[in-house]
Design an enzyme around this catalytic site. Structure first.
Site, mmCIF file in Angstrom:
data_model
loop_
_atom_site.group_PDB
_atom_site.id
_atom_site.type_symbol
_atom_site.label_atom_id
_atom_site.label_comp_id
_atom_site.label_asym_id
_atom_site.label_seq_id
_atom_site.Cartn_x
_atom_site.Cartn_y
_atom_site.Cartn_z
ATOM 1 N N THR A 1 50.877 41.052 32.054
ATOM 2 C CA THR A 1 49.704 40.204 32.945
ATOM 3 C C THR A 1 48.556 39.948 32.020
ATOM 4 O OG1 THR A 1 48.043 40.533 34.593
ATOM 5 C CG2 THR A 1 49.070 42.623 33.946
ATOM 6 N N ASP B 1 45.860 40.054 33.084
ATOM 7 C CA ASP B 1 44.575 40.780 33.576
ATOM 8 C C ASP B 1 44.739 42.251 33.186
ATOM 9 O OD1 ASP B 1 44.100 38.576 35.226
ATOM 10 O OD2 ASP B 1 45.312 39.637 37.065
HETATM 11 O O1 F6P Z 1 47.692 38.060 38.414
HETATM 12 C C1 F6P Z 1 47.182 37.531 37.320
HETATM 13 C C2 F6P Z 1 46.377 36.375 37.737
HETATM 14 O O2 F6P Z 1 46.285 35.630 36.919
HETATM 15 C C3 F6P Z 1 45.197 36.875 38.204
HETATM 16 O O3 F6P Z 1 43.973 37.112 37.271
HETATM 17 C C4 F6P Z 1 44.549 35.677 39.141
HETATM 18 O O4 F6P Z 1 43.570 36.315 40.193
HETATM 19 C C5 F6P Z 1 45.910 35.132 39.863
HETATM 20 O O5 F6P Z 1 46.968 35.449 38.629
HETATM 21 C C6 F6P Z 1 45.936 33.855 40.266
HETATM 22 O O6 F6P Z 1 47.246 33.437 40.354
HETATM 23 P P1 F6P Z 1 47.954 32.511 41.132
HETATM 24 O O7 F6P Z 1 46.769 31.433 41.737
HETATM 25 O O8 F6P Z 1 48.910 31.797 40.299
HETATM 26 O O9 F6P Z 1 48.782 33.030 42.245
#
Ligand code: F6P
Length: 374
Positions: A154, A156
């Site tokens: 991730t 994150d």
């Molecule tokens: O989980 C990773 C991440 O990049 C987060 O930082 C973000 O909030 C989220 O995915 C957004 O993902 P999506 O809009 O693709 O569901």
């Protein structure tokens, strides 16, 4: 596949789930190369995360499928945010265990389908590449009797049990470059620039990119901010001759007022505008300084993995196959210090690794004059 059908040959199913990130293909290649070349295992590629295993959307992977993908962004398998244990299947930022406590039929049907396909495809193990949601689902499937091995990915970097997730360093470079680019335009126009980076629950990306890019203010979810403190900091900078400032915010950062709201009221309040725009308005109101906002968005997740993510993803991939070969299931492969170790899937399941309030980088940031919003 060379050894397909041999009774001693293991068959693994591999899927990528949750938000994509740079390094997924490098990890897929690491798993597949080691499994195929070293152990002659059969490899079943599962399309679009857990959804592929609910729908039986799979195909056996051959060496040409996992050749030439080391440097490619995204995932050749496709991904989705399908969460089989969660009613509705998609609750992006909820990693809790309470999904199907009311006995949701649809949920039961999905889990049943996964179990049946696992049997039908004669899988010895399911290798799941993903973040918190994916790992939590993997843990729950292992409780249902499936053999599961997880790889932590991730941007994150918020998975408990590992020091680092692949994807993080690539996103960090992109975030840092964006901040660098904002610096020159902020300086030319004597403006305050607010930049929003991803990180819903944890502020790792904003903190690292903010420190790397010399952010004057860094706001992360772990430290609710006081707009008055930020305003005072920016005015003081201006009085000291710094006519521009850079404010780095994690998408999940929140004010002290928001922290006090009921969860559902906060959710509703935050749905209206991206945080960067709100913070920019608050800063203008507080300081009278001209302020602009940038939301970096999915650019952070796209494109080629950086060198360190390629190395980590490859190493985690090959380590996962070693676990598989030994029959050590119900584990995630994790980087701890300088070693890759197996960690019980229970360790990260249902949790988020936040930035600890005594984390050394927070003190470093303050020491170089960065305001953390309090
Ligand atoms: O989980 C990773 C991440 O990049 C987060 O930082 C973000 O909030 C989220 O995915 C957004 O993902 P999506 O809009 O693709 O569901």
């Amino acid at each position: 596949m060379g050894t397909m059908g041999h009774p001693a040959t293991k068959t693994l199913g591999i899927l990528t789930a949750g938000g994509d990130c740079p390094g997924l293909n490098a990890a897929i290649r690491g798993v597949c190369r080691a499994a195929y070349d070293r152990y002659g295992m059969n490899i079943l590629g599962i399309a679009n995360g857990y959804r592929g295993l609910i729908e039986g959307d799979v195909r056996f992977l051959k060496p040409e499928d996992f050749s030439g993908i080391l440097t490619r962004g995204g995932t050749i398998l496709g991904t989705s945010r399908e969460k089989p244990f969660q009613p509705g299947g998609r609750a992006d930022h909820d990693f809790s265990f309470h999904g199907d406590m009311q006995g949701d039929m649809h949920t039961e049907g999905k889990v049943q389908a996964i179990k049946e396909y696992y049997q039908e495809f004669k899988l010895d193990c399911l290798v799941v590449l993903g973040g918190n949601g994916t790992t939590t689902t993997g843990y729950r499937l292992s409780q249902e009797g499936l053999n599961v091995i997880g790889l932590p990915k991730t941007i994150d970097n918020d998975i408990v049990g590992t020091d680092l997730t692949f994807g993080f360093h690539s996103a960090l470079s992109i975030g840092t470059e964006a901040i660098d680019r904002l610096h020159s335009t902020a300086q030319s126009h004597n403006r305050v620039m607010v930049i929003e980076l991803m990180g819903h629950k944890a502020g790792w990306l904003a903190l690292y990119a903010g420190l790397a890019g010399g952010g004057d203010v860094i706001l992360i979810p772990e430290i609710p901010y006081d707009i008055k403190t930020i305003g005072r900091h920016l005015i003081k900078r201006a009085q000291n001759g710094k006519s521009f400032s850079i404010v780095v915010v994690a998408e999940g950062a929140l004010s002290i007022e928001e922290e006090e709201m009921e969860k559902k009221d906060r959710k509703k309040y935050r749905e209206k505008t991206a945080l960067a725009y709100r913070v920019a308005q608050e800063i203008e109101r507080e300081t009278g300084m001209e302020t602009r906002a940038t939301v970096l968005g999915y650019v952070q997740r796209g494109g080629i993995p950086c060198a360190s993510d390629r190395v980590l993803a490859t190493s985690l991939g090959t380590a996962a196959v070693e676990l598989l070969a030994r029959g050590e299931y119900g584990k995630m492969v994790a980087l701890q210090g300088t070693e890759i170790r197996p960690v019980d899937l229970q360790v990260p399941a249902g949790k988020v690794k936040s930035v600890p309030l005594d984390y050394y980088m927070l003190d470093s940031a303050v020491a170089v004059g960065t305001c953390l919003g309090r």
